[in-house]
Design an enzyme around this catalytic site. Structure first.
Site, short mmCIF file in Angstrom:
data_model
loop_
_atom_site.label_atom_id
_atom_site.label_comp_id
_atom_site.label_asym_id
_atom_site.label_seq_id
_atom_site.Cartn_x
_atom_site.Cartn_y
_atom_site.Cartn_z
CB CYS A 114 -1.22 0.09 1.17
SG CYS A 114 -2.12 -1.17 1.33
CG HIS A 251 -2.91 4.00 1.70
ND1 HIS A 251 -3.38 3.47 0.68
CD2 HIS A 251 -2.96 2.95 2.72
CE1 HIS A 251 -3.75 2.27 0.57
NE2 HIS A 251 -3.61 1.74 1.70
CG ASN A 281 -6.33 -0.53 1.04
OD1 ASN A 281 -5.73 0.17 0.12
ND2 ASN A 281 -6.15 -0.99 2.33
N1 ACO Z 1 -18.44 -7.76 9.69
C1 ACO Z 1 -18.64 -7.98 10.73
N2 ACO Z 1 -17.69 -8.13 11.89
C2 ACO Z 1 -16.40 -8.38 11.34
C3 ACO Z 1 -16.01 -7.97 10.07
C4 ACO Z 1 -16.93 -7.76 9.10
N3 ACO Z 1 -16.60 -7.61 7.80
N4 ACO Z 1 -14.76 -8.38 10.28
C5 ACO Z 1 -14.29 -8.47 11.57
N5 ACO Z 1 -15.33 -8.56 12.20
C6 ACO Z 1 -15.50 -8.90 13.78
C7 ACO Z 1 -14.22 -9.49 14.24
O1 ACO Z 1 -14.27 -10.90 13.91
C8 ACO Z 1 -14.25 -9.18 15.80
O2 ACO Z 1 -15.30 -10.02 16.49
P1 ACO Z 1 -15.05 -10.39 17.71
O3 ACO Z 1 -14.77 -9.28 18.58
O4 ACO Z 1 -16.32 -11.33 18.20
O5 ACO Z 1 -13.59 -11.20 17.85
C9 ACO Z 1 -14.89 -7.81 15.49
O6 ACO Z 1 -15.49 -7.52 14.32
C10 ACO Z 1 -13.70 -6.59 15.81
O7 ACO Z 1 -12.66 -7.08 15.02
P2 ACO Z 1 -11.42 -5.94 14.92
O8 ACO Z 1 -10.44 -6.67 13.94
O9 ACO Z 1 -10.96 -5.58 16.38
O10 ACO Z 1 -12.18 -4.62 14.28
P3 ACO Z 1 -11.39 -3.30 14.15
O11 ACO Z 1 -12.16 -2.27 14.73
O12 ACO Z 1 -9.79 -3.21 14.40
O13 ACO Z 1 -11.60 -3.03 12.47
C11 ACO Z 1 -10.37 -3.27 10.38
C12 ACO Z 1 -10.95 -3.96 11.42
C13 ACO Z 1 -11.25 -2.46 9.76
C14 ACO Z 1 -9.67 -4.26 9.65
C15 ACO Z 1 -9.37 -2.27 11.16
O14 ACO Z 1 -8.53 -2.96 12.12
C16 ACO Z 1 -8.24 -1.68 10.03
O15 ACO Z 1 -8.57 -0.92 9.23
N6 ACO Z 1 -6.67 -2.09 10.07
C17 ACO Z 1 -5.96 -1.37 9.48
C18 ACO Z 1 -5.81 -1.93 7.93
C19 ACO Z 1 -4.88 -1.21 7.23
O16 ACO Z 1 -4.40 0.05 7.26
N7 ACO Z 1 -3.77 -2.08 6.55
C20 ACO Z 1 -2.59 -1.66 5.90
C21 ACO Z 1 -3.04 -1.31 4.69
S1 ACO Z 1 -3.44 -2.39 3.44
C22 ACO Z 1 -2.20 -3.36 2.73
O17 ACO Z 1 -0.89 -2.78 2.71
C23 ACO Z 1 -2.34 -4.43 1.80
#
Ligand code: ACO
Length: 324
Positions: A114, A251, A281
């Protein structure tokens, strides 16, 4: 006088197929509300099965060349940032070169996931400033839909396909932060953090292209800290302060990350070009897509000071400060 690499034009391409969040509700335990609230994403574009990363890159490149009122003969080389190439080799950049019917110059790919577009800009800027090139086409293009695990709700709802491109050309500046062009870049990586975000296949391991694996919440914390640090460092290198920024073109991975970094930098949200709601993304394509859209929509104007930052698999992260 100081040699600078100035943005002469920009273009982008998004595949026709628009996929709303509700699409995922039909086969995953997820909801439009969860995706919007946790990421800011409302829809994304997916490439058709016959479209490749180099096709998307070609359309964006063509638009950037037209936007700059140039011909392919005016371009010395092509740098493509991608982690989803058509083939293991040759590079997507050489495929774009062929599609543009460009018979001279060079093309190569940069892979920093990314953060790829920031790394590509840093490379292109160095080639121009050192006098090795006069005018370069810098593209970010991705088909992340091809490396999604459609059973993993925590990743497949976040990504989209697309491409963006800019033309960077040599110009003379006074050597001050009032110059147009790339004023500073800052690139970093930490390979010990590989397991936070990677693709579980490859040429020398599984022999397949693999699927994306991410520990989203751990990346989230790393992202806010590292993006703030690199942006501050890049502004310092350019001799500029946060308050001088006209636009932030970050980004587009997660609206909450963008919010948190802007907050730490003291930049108000009305100074941020946001496309995440419509694109998801798009990895290395997200910054050039947002730059091109920002220019088209009349937000980014000649003379504006812009800062861009990105983080991705590696981890690899960085930023660029530029005056349009
Ligand atoms: N729908 C419903 N529930 C979901 C989903 C979904 N699509 N995905 C995950 N959950 C659930 C999880 O299972 C978890 O449930 P649990 O509490 O029962 O275990 C709950 O939601 C919370 O999960 P988290 O991972 O803690 O959620 P978070 O608030 O962190 O959001 C996200 C997740 C959106 C992925 C976030 O962490 C994020 O954006 N992270 C950064 C991503 C990023 O910037 N990546 C770098 C660039 S990408 C690249 O380089 C290719």
């Amino acid at each position: 006088m100081t040699r600078r690499a100035v943005i002469e034009g920009a273009g982008h391409y998004l595949p026709d197929r628009v996929v709303p969040n509700s699409y995922f509700e039909s086969f995953l335990n997820t909801s439009d509300e969860w995706i919007r609230a946790r990421s800011g994403i409302e829809r994304r574009h997916f490439a058709s099965s016959s479209q490749t990363t180099s096709d998307l890159a070609f359309y964006a490149a063509k638009e950037a060349i037209q936007n700059a009122r140039l011909n392919v003969d005016d371009i010395d080389g092509i740098v493509v940032a991608t982690s989803t190439p058509d083939l293991t080799f040759p590079s997507v950049a050489t495929m774009v070169q062929a599609k543009l019917e460009m018979k001279t110059g060079f093309g190569f790919d940069v892979q920093a996931v990314c953060a790829g577009f920031i790394f590509a800009v840093a490379n292109a800027n160095a080639l121009i400033v050192s006098g090795q090139a006069e005018r370069l086409l810098v593209v970010g293009s991705e088909t992340f839909s091809r490396i999604m695990d459609w059973n993993d709700r925590s990743t497949c709802v976040l990504f989209g396909d697309g491409a963006g491109a800019i033309i960077l050309a040599a110009d003379e500046g006074a050597g001050t932060s009032d110059d147009r062009g790339i004023l500073s870049t800052d690139i970093n990586s930490d390979g010990s953090l590989k397991d936070l975000l990677y693709v579980d296949g490859g040429v020398s391991t599984s022999g397949t292209s693999g699927k994306l694996r991410m520990q989203g919440n751990l990346i989230f914390r790393q992202a806010v800290e590292k993006l703030t640090a690199t942006t501050k460092q890049c502004l310092k290198k350019a001799g500029l302060k946060e308050r001088e920024i006209d636009w932030m073109v970050p980004h587009q991975a997660n609206l909450r990350i963008i919010n948190a970094v802007a907050n730490k930098m003291g930049i108000s949200m009305d100074k941020i070009v946001l496309t995440i709601q419509d694109h998801g993304n798009t990895s290395a394509a997200s910054i050039p897509l947002a730059l091109s859209k920002g220019i088209r929509e009349g937000k980014l104007k000649c003379g504006d000071l812009i800062v861009s930052e990105a983080i991705g698999g590696g981890l690899a992260w960085g930023s660029a400060v530029m005056r349009v």
